[in-house]
Design an enzyme around this catalytic site. Structure first.
Site, PDB file in Angstrom:
ATOM      1  CG  ASP A 321      48.531  38.900  38.768  1.00 33.11           C
ATOM      2  OD1 ASP A 321      49.212  39.533  37.959  1.00 33.11           O
ATOM      3  OD2 ASP A 321      48.344  37.675  38.708  1.00 33.11           O
ATOM      4  CG  ASP A 519      51.094  33.102  34.899  1.00 37.06           C
ATOM      5  OD1 ASP A 519      51.683  32.070  35.289  1.00 37.06           O
ATOM      6  OD2 ASP A 519      51.110  33.490  33.733  1.00 37.06           O
TER       7      ASP A 519
END
Length: 617
Positions: A321, A519
């Protein structure tokens, strides 16, 4: 007294057993047979009780034979055919190796014990009257004010209410450099207040502190077995059955096939029971895994089990990310351009006065920037929020607008300072404009800046053959700018949550083992960052207790070292078993030497696994 002796009871029993064997052997040399046999029996009972009890209990519970059963059978068999000394020595060394195994396993849990001891039991509660009272931590409630003096451990999770200090957070982050703490900064239980007296406000119950969660995670990780360990344990039961079948055959076949005497046949069958036992193989994985988990916990990395260490050791690609991982996660003002005929001090004070009335992250960043430059925000401005566009107010009879180009006048915004907007946008920056009655007054460029450690971490991962890709929801220009700055192999911008799942599937199909920071539910290994948030603690496989990207490469180095040690242990233990079995068939090894070779190899693989406690990986 008993509590001090209890952890060493196995070692005491082993040593006592050895002492009795020496006495019995001396009596045997003097032809005092009956007392020597009685003392040998006593040595059997004292040295073998713990292992026999464990072996029988596990056999009944699991309905599977185990190595302890083989050892008991070998010792009893040796005594039946008159080899009391050899049987007793077998029990002695087996008991001694068991005691050393227990000691080394406890040593691998030392870091967890140290963590538990760091939790303060009491705290200084600050009452409304200003009086401080020493109370048990369990009696504190969320919202209580707690005084922490220099040199004391912070008793609960919370934030600084008043005062400033430096805190040693190495127990959580593994980082030795103290962290400066000011008003509203987070504090964690178990860390050490180094310099200043502070008052903190408790924000979490004592049962939910970061420290307590780390301990619970490490405890659960130590009880979770890796796939390799599970395979070895399944293999153990089947292997023991095979050894027993071969043992039964060995009791008869050599006498008829190769002409061994019955005494030699039984003796060699007993030796086979000893040397073919897979003790070293069984001990090849778990001590190394526990030591690696303990090492990680001390270094600010929590592995939720041996399986995740195994997976991390074979990772071929990592998806990152952007926000909060490669970057700091907070926008910062990088450029503040003001129209030449304007008063800089007045413009900055005006901007801060307007933006201070908004909760938007960009507004906070601009306000903080102005304050850091030494200017005070203007007060008493009547600000109107225009949703989706920006803010506006009245100042000196003119309307002031702050927002995106379409809100302040797109053509004028693009033309400001020779078209600076396009240049700043190409650098991945977000540009906000200020307009007064005479046109564009100022432009502010903001960017979520890349962490200092990011580039070197990406380079190290690439040197280790790991493909690095960035997945971000930002526009392609911003994504490209961050990718060029960090050095990742590939980037994908405008990536929605559903898109990330699809990209991870493609990566898994290509590389098989893929980690994801953020995630990582759909990846082989999920790595969480962000000061150990509650959600991260629940969902991730590997948790970096601080936003330190270098811990990712450290974790991979640790996992790969563990796998090297496990392979060394497995190859070594199998080789020793094969050599000892062949030596027995050629009548080149005695029962005592077989015991030493077998149990010695077990101790060696355990000690080799404990090398994982060394933080230099």
């Amino acid at each position: 007294m008993w509590n001090k002796v209890r952890p060493h009871i196995e070692l005491i029993a082993a040593v006592l057993s050895g002492f009795l064997i020496i006495i019995a052997y001396i009596l045997e040399l003097q032809d005092i047979a009956l007392p020597s046999v009685a003392i040998y029996l006593l040595a059997f009972v004292i040295g073998g009780y713990a292992k026999a009890k464990y072996g029988i209990k596990k056999t009944i519970e699991d309905k599977e034979l185990n190595v302890e059963f083989l050892m008991i059978l070998a010792a009893v068999g040796a005594s039946i055919i008159g080899y009391w000394t050899e049987g007793a020595i077998l029990i002695f060394i087996f008991a001694l190796s068991g005691a050393l195994e227990t000691y080394t396993m406890n040593k691998s849990r030392k870091e967890l014990s140290a963590l538990m001891e760091m939790q303060p039991d009491e705290a200084w509660l600050l009452k409304e009257s200003g009086e401080t009272v020493r109370v048990p931590v369990g009696e504190l409630n969320t919202g209580d004010l707690v005084a922490v003096r220099p040199g004391e451990r912070i008793p609960v999770d919370g934030e600084v209410h008043s005062g400033q200090t430096a805190v040693d957070e190495s127990a959580i982050s593994g980082e030795a450099i103290p962290v400066s703490k000011y008003q509203h900064d987070n504090l964690f239980a178990g860390t050490v207040n180094l310099s200043g007296s502070i008052t903190m406000v408790m924000t979490k119950p004592s049962s939910e502190t970061m420290f307590q969660k780390i301990i619970e995670l490490v405890q659960s990780a130590e009880s979770e077995k890796s796939p390799s360990q599970q395979f070895i344990e399944r293999f153990e039961g089947r292997y023991v059955k095979i050894v027993l079948i071969v043992f039964v055959l060995m009791l008869f076949l050599p006498h008829f096939l190769v002409g061994w005497s019955w005494n030699e046949t039984f003796y060699r069958a007993m030796v086979l029971l000893v040397v073919a036992s897979p003790c070293a193989l069984v001990a090849s994985i778990m001590p190394a895994t526990l030591a690696a988990i303990s090492n990680g916990a001390k270094s600010g990395v929590i592995f939720k089990g041996g399986a995740h260490l195994e997976n991390l050791s074979v990772i071929k690609a990592i998806a990152f990310d952007k926000t909060g991982t490669l970057t700091r996660g907070k926008p910062e003002v990088t450029d503040f351009i003001i129209r030449q005929d304007a008063n800089r001090e007045q413009v900055m004070a005006l901007v801060a006065g307007i933006e201070s009335q908004s909760n938007h992250p960009l507004a906070k960043a601009m306000t903080d920037y102005v304050i850091q430059q030494g200017f005070e925000p203007m007060r008493n401005l009547q600000v109107v929020d225009v949703p989706g566009n920006g803010l506006k107010t009245q100042f000196n009879g003119a309307e002031i607008l702050i927002g995106k180009p379409g809100f302040v006048g797109e053509q004028e915004a693009y033309a400001f300072e020779g078209g600076i907007l396009e240049n700043l946008a190409n650098q991945g920056k977000t540009v906000t404009f200020v307009r007064d009655g005479h046109g564009i007054l100022a432009a502010m460029a903001l960017k979520d800046t890349v962490r200092d450690i990011t580039k070197s971490t990406i380079a190290e991962l690439q040197d280790r053959g790991i493909y690095c890709i960035m997945l971000t929801g930002d526009n392609r220009k911003t994504a490209k700018a961050i990718a060029e700055e960090t050095g990742v192999d590939e980037y994908i911008g405008e990536c929605l949550p559903g898109d990330k799942v699809q990209h991870l599937k493609k990566l898994l199909a290509k590389y098989k083992y893929v980690a994801m920071t953020g995630d990582g539910i759909n990846a082989t290994t999920g790595i969480a960052m962000g000061e150990g948030t509650d959600i991260a603690l629940e969902t991730a496989d590997v948790i970096l207790m601080k936003n330190d990207l270098s811990r990712i490469s450290y974790s991979i180095r640790l996992a790969r070292k563990m796998q090297r040690i496990v392979k060394q242990n497995i190859f070594f233990s199998v080789a020793v078993i094969l050599v000892l079995i062949l030596s027995n068939f050629f009548q080149a090894i005695s029962l005592p030497l077989g015991v030493i070779g077998h149990e010695g190899s077990t101790i060696l693989v355990i000690l080799n696994g404990l090398r994982m406690l060394n933080r230099n990986v």
